[in-house]
Design a protein around this motif. Structure first.
Motif, PDB file in Angstrom:
ATOM      1  N   GLU A  93      52.092  31.977  32.153  1.00 27.57           N
ATOM      2  CA  GLU A  93      50.971  31.676  33.033  1.00 27.57           C
ATOM      3  C   GLU A  93      49.750  31.260  32.222  1.00 27.57           C
ATOM      4  O   GLU A  93      48.930  30.455  32.669  1.00 27.57           O
ATOM      5  CB  GLU A  93      50.612  32.911  33.875  1.00 27.57           C
ATOM      6  N   GLU A  94      49.622  31.807  31.028  1.00 27.33           N
ATOM      7  CA  GLU A  94      48.435  31.566  30.216  1.00 27.33           C
ATOM      8  C   GLU A  94      48.518  30.296  29.368  1.00 27.33           C
ATOM      9  O   GLU A  94      47.602  30.010  28.609  1.00 27.33           O
ATOM     10  CB  GLU A  94      48.168  32.767  29.300  1.00 27.33           C
ATOM     11  N   ASP A 115      54.650  36.048  33.326  1.00 31.61           N
ATOM     12  CA  ASP A 115      53.244  36.271  33.660  1.00 31.61           C
ATOM     13  C   ASP A 115      52.873  37.494  32.826  1.00 31.61           C
ATOM     14  O   ASP A 115      53.298  38.611  33.115  1.00 31.61           O
ATOM     15  CB  ASP A 115      53.104  36.570  35.153  1.00 31.61           C
ATOM     16  N   LEU A 117      50.174  39.288  32.250  1.00 32.96           N
ATOM     17  CA  LEU A 117      49.463  40.376  32.921  1.00 32.96           C
ATOM     18  C   LEU A 117      49.147  39.930  34.341  1.00 32.96           C
ATOM     19  O   LEU A 117      48.341  39.029  34.548  1.00 32.96           O
ATOM     20  CB  LEU A 117      48.189  40.734  32.157  1.00 32.96           C
ATOM     21  N   ASP A 118      49.841  40.545  35.268  1.00 37.76           N
ATOM     22  CA  ASP A 118      49.654  40.202  36.682  1.00 37.76           C
ATOM     23  C   ASP A 118      48.699  41.201  37.307  1.00 37.76           C
ATOM     24  O   ASP A 118      48.801  42.397  37.056  1.00 37.76           O
ATOM     25  CB  ASP A 118      51.017  40.253  37.380  1.00 37.76           C
ATOM     26  N   SER A 120      45.338  40.790  36.986  1.00 33.06           N
ATOM     27  CA  SER A 120      44.349  41.029  35.921  1.00 33.06           C
ATOM     28  C   SER A 120      42.941  41.333  36.450  1.00 33.06           C
ATOM     29  O   SER A 120      42.160  41.966  35.744  1.00 33.06           O
ATOM     30  CB  SER A 120      44.328  39.882  34.914  1.00 33.06           C
TER      31      SER A 120
END
Ligand code: AHG
Ligand code: MN
Ligand code: MN
Length: 333
Positions: A93-94, A115, A117-118, A120
């Motif tokens: 995702e980042e 992902d 850290l979901d 966040s």
């Protein structure tokens, strides 16, 4: 008593022995995720103590540069997974584009999407967050990672899982043979098997989980669905609402207790918010493996061909009767 303790490493090794088609390469990926989960869990637990929550480039009280926790989690996953030698590409995702791994060695047989850290936005307020991952086989031959290696429908996943950093840290995953949950024992630093063959209770708790603040932005069908859940007919059971705002936490409750999790589209943004490759497809695989259903309101999530790395889809996950009911209401739109 200790005879019943099964570590995740032991469980993965057992599964590999049981299924001769399993390869060590795949085991390596799961073991690196197990390690990354512990490293990220430790950082999440310390988040309130050390000033890791500042903006990138700022300094903490010790005059050290601080990194946002979602960037830290991304770095941990990229660095640990890069080393395992079983992957040829990673999607995060980042990261805008895909990450090719490794530059120099032979291409690994798998692709991973995650992902890091979901949820966040919940970190600063000490509410559960998570990590989600999804593993595919590389389809094309040769060293190049092609579009068709990265953009595979969820039905092609060979494994999917998540880590929930909650009141305890849990690793939940499937390799297509049921869903199993492991709880981190912080004393010994090991994930221990706590749930074998998880099944979504149906009928379970009648809970619906959705950000209801968007009510006025929804389509008429979505509005009627939530009105039906708020005010069931006299002979039907009534519902409670729960919404954490971290998909991993909301989905985990749905898996354990039952009910339905929804992140629908709006009239202006029919695709919704959640991303297919590393948020919705892995949860859909887990959901189906646990006896639930996962749709975008119309289509089975696992049949949807991703159009890009960050493709978004409306999301309905949970007990089969409730996801089917959602589909009936949305069919009128
Ligand atoms: P992320 O933190 O990875 O960007 O994901 C947040 C997602 C998901 O966890 C959650 O279900 C959803 O955002 C909540 O969105 P709303 O605040 O719009 O309800
Ligand atoms: Mn997310
Ligand atoms: Mn995220």
């Amino acid at each position: 008593m200790t005879g019943s303790i099964v570590t995740v490493e032991h469980f993965i090794a057992e599964q590999e022995r049981e299924y001769p088609e399993a390869t060590g390469a795949f085991t390596d990926i799961l073991l690196q995720i197990n390690l990354a989960a512990k490293v990220i869990s430790a950082a999440v637990n310390r988040a309130g103590l050390i000033d890791i929550l500042g903006v990138i480039g700022s300094t903490n009280v010790h005059d050290e540069e601080v990194q946002k926790l979602d960037d830290y989690a991304n770095d941990v996953l990229l660095n640990l997974l890069r080393r395992c030698g079983s992957l040829s590409g990673m999607v995060s995702e980042e990261e805008e584009g895909f990450v090719h791994v490794p530059e120099s060695r032979d291409p690994g047989p798998y692709i991973i999407a995650f992902d890091p850290l979901d949820g966040s936005s919940n970190i600063d307020v000490n509410i559960s967050v998570g990590t989600i991952f999804s593993v595919y086989r590389k389809r094309s031959d040769g060293t190049r990672v092609r579009r068709r290696d990265l953009l595979q429908p969820g039905s092609e996943q060979v494994a999917a899982g998540y880590v929930l950093y909650g009141s305890s840290t849990m690793l939940v995953f499937t390799t297509g043979r049921g869903v199993h949950g492991f709880t981190l024992d912080p004393g010994i630093g090991e994930f221990l098997l706590s749930y074998r063959n998880l099944r979504i209770p149906s009928p379970g708790k009648n809970i619906y989980s959705i950000n209801e603040a968007y009510f006025d932005k929804w389509t008429p069908g979505q509005q009627r669905l939530v009105e039906r859940l708020r005010q069931p007919p006299p002979d039907a059971p009534s519902f409670s609402a729960r919404y954490v705002g971290s998909m991993v936490a909301d989905f985990h409750r749905t898996l354990l207790r039952g009910g339905i999790f929804m992140y629908p589209g709006t009239v202006a943004k029919p695709e919704g918010k959640l991303r297919l490759l590393y948020e919705v497809a892995p949860m859909a695989m887990i959901c189906e493996q646990a006896g639930g259903l996962a749709t975008d309101g119309r289509r089975r999530i696992l049949d949807i061909e991703p159009e890009g790395l960050h493709h978004r889809v409306p999301t309905f996950l949970g007990a089969p009767d409730l996801v089917e009911m959602a589909g009936r209401y949305l069919a009128d739109d």
